[in-house]
Write an enzyme that holds these catalytic residues in place. Structure first.
Site, short mmCIF file in Angstrom:
data_model
loop_
_atom_site.label_atom_id
_atom_site.label_comp_id
_atom_site.label_asym_id
_atom_site.label_seq_id
_atom_site.Cartn_x
_atom_site.Cartn_y
_atom_site.Cartn_z
N VAL A 64 75.96 123.81 80.00
CA VAL A 64 75.76 122.67 79.09
C VAL A 64 77.07 122.05 78.62
O VAL A 64 77.05 120.96 78.05
CB VAL A 64 74.88 123.04 77.86
CG1 VAL A 64 73.47 123.39 78.29
CG2 VAL A 64 75.52 124.14 77.03
N TYR A 160 83.90 130.65 66.63
CA TYR A 160 82.44 130.47 66.74
C TYR A 160 81.95 129.71 65.51
O TYR A 160 81.19 128.74 65.60
CB TYR A 160 81.83 131.86 66.84
CG TYR A 160 80.34 132.00 66.66
CD1 TYR A 160 79.47 131.78 67.72
CD2 TYR A 160 79.81 132.42 65.43
CE1 TYR A 160 78.10 131.96 67.56
CE2 TYR A 160 78.45 132.61 65.27
CZ TYR A 160 77.59 132.38 66.34
OH TYR A 160 76.24 132.56 66.17
N1 LIG Z 1 71.65 137.05 67.90
C1 LIG Z 1 72.04 136.89 66.64
O1 LIG Z 1 72.13 137.83 65.86
C2 LIG Z 1 72.38 135.51 66.16
C3 LIG Z 1 72.77 135.33 64.81
C4 LIG Z 1 73.06 134.05 64.35
C5 LIG Z 1 72.97 132.98 65.22
N2 LIG Z 1 72.63 133.19 66.52
C6 LIG Z 1 72.57 132.04 67.43
O2 LIG Z 1 71.37 132.07 68.18
C7 LIG Z 1 71.60 131.55 69.48
C8 LIG Z 1 71.14 132.54 70.54
O3 LIG Z 1 71.79 133.77 70.33
P1 LIG Z 1 71.49 135.02 71.28
O4 LIG Z 1 71.94 136.23 70.55
O5 LIG Z 1 70.08 134.96 71.78
O6 LIG Z 1 72.49 134.72 72.47
P2 LIG Z 1 72.64 135.49 73.90
O7 LIG Z 1 74.08 135.55 74.19
O8 LIG Z 1 71.84 136.74 73.91
O9 LIG Z 1 71.93 134.47 74.91
C9 LIG Z 1 72.41 133.17 75.07
C10 LIG Z 1 72.24 132.69 76.48
O10 LIG Z 1 73.04 131.49 76.57
C11 LIG Z 1 73.55 131.40 77.88
N3 LIG Z 1 74.73 130.54 77.93
C12 LIG Z 1 75.99 130.87 77.54
N4 LIG Z 1 76.82 129.84 77.80
C13 LIG Z 1 76.06 128.85 78.33
C14 LIG Z 1 76.35 127.56 78.82
N5 LIG Z 1 77.61 127.09 78.82
N6 LIG Z 1 75.34 126.81 79.32
C15 LIG Z 1 74.07 127.29 79.35
N7 LIG Z 1 73.74 128.53 78.91
C16 LIG Z 1 74.72 129.30 78.40
C17 LIG Z 1 73.87 132.83 78.25
O11 LIG Z 1 73.92 132.99 79.66
C18 LIG Z 1 72.74 133.62 77.57
O12 LIG Z 1 71.70 133.92 78.48
C19 LIG Z 1 73.08 131.20 69.55
O13 LIG Z 1 73.28 129.83 69.23
C20 LIG Z 1 73.67 132.07 68.47
O14 LIG Z 1 74.87 131.52 67.98
C21 LIG Z 1 72.32 134.42 67.01
#
Ligand SMILES: NC(=O)c1ccc[n+]([C@@H]2O[C@H](COP(=O)([O-])OP(=O)(O)OC[C@H]3O[C@@H](n4cnc5c(N)ncnc54)[C@H](O)[C@@H]3O)[C@@H](O)[C@H]2O)c1
Length: 252
Positions: A64, A160
């Protein structure tokens, strides 16, 4: 209520964890979903699982942060689904690479990773779909963020958080510009989710959980349900808001 039939939703970074759950829950409510991920096999597995439940999903793998690739893939997915994307969930936010270091140890090439993904990734995807939403008078943009955007934390996530803060500002302005066209834009600022428990020692998880009033980490399907609400007709009056979805944590 909360029926999403006839809508097409793009969920970025939906190959696992939070994004996969949101795509699944949106599809269960009737949306045709585009499961994006950097890794094709992850996107395919999630789309396959959604289809196996009898719902509509296609996988579309691209980075993306690449504007041209975003436009090409969104247009191709729209052609396949027979209409424009009217629900966008900007979820991809955890960049690959070693960016989680104290700022003093970061170099410009590393600090770009989370900023590129959280700001340019969301800008690219929003640009690809916003005209279709405004021209037809209905659209929903949901930005996944984090409490770290608004709170200083000593856990090596300053870049981040910089990306998340920047994109939160963008979404508030987008909401102000596009409300007149029936398009809403909101932010779900997540607290720590249950997938973190697999990545951290139990004693650290226990310490985090002790700061969360509901006494547990976040549940991705509950985040999906919040997305369904924000994406629904019934949420048409809610825009420009940041919703802390964090179990009541005051520390974010
Ligand atoms: N997991 C948490 O505790 C948490 C807490 C606060 C916020 N968030 C937010 O929630 C969202 C999801 O978190 P998560 O833990 O499920 O993440 P994750 O890392 O488990 O999964 C995210 C996915 O995004 C994909 N990705 C990475 N770069 C990409 C790119 N350039 N283009 C397309 N896809 C890409 C990865 O391959 C991965 O499969 C994120 O925005 C994160 O910042 C998560």
């Amino acid at each position: 209520m909360f029926d999403l039939q006839g809508h097409r939703a793009l969920i970025t970074g939906a190959g696992q964890n939070v994004g996969a759950a949101m795509a699944t829950v949106l599809a269960r409510q009737g949306a045709s979903v585009i499961v994006n991920d950097l890794h094709p096999e992850r996107a395919e597995a999630v789309a396959d699982a959604i289809r196996a439940e009898g719902h509509s999903a296609i996988a579309s793998a691209w980075d993306v942060t690449d504007f041209d690739s975003t436009i090409d893939h969104v247009r191709a997915a729209e052609a396949e689904l027979g209409g424009h994307v009217d629900i966008l969930v900007n979820n991809a936010g955890v960049a690959e690479g070693r960016w989680n270091l104290p700022f003093r140890e970061l170099t410009p090439d590393l600090w770009r990773l989370p900023i590129d993904l959280n700001i340019y990734g969301s800008l690219n995807c929003t640009k690809a779909v916003i005209d279709g939403m405004c021209d037809t008078g209905w659209g929903r943009v949901i930005q996944i963020s984090s409490g770290s955007a608004r709170t200083g934390q000593n856990i090596n996530v300053s870049m981040y958080a910089t990306g998340k803060s920047g994109v939160e500002g963008f979404i508030r302005h987008l909401a102000a510009e596009t409300g007149q066209y029936g398009v809403t834009a909101n932010i779900l600022a997540l607290g720590q989710q249950s997938n973190l428990a697999e990545m951290m020692p139990p004693e650290i998880v226990d310490r985090i959980v002790a700061t969360i009033p509901i006494g547990r980490l976040g549940d991705a399907e509950e985040v999906g349900a919040a997305c369904v609400y924000l994406a629904s007709d019934q949420a048409g009056g809610l825009t420009g808001q940041t919703i802390d979805f964090n179990g009541g944590s005051q520390t974010r």
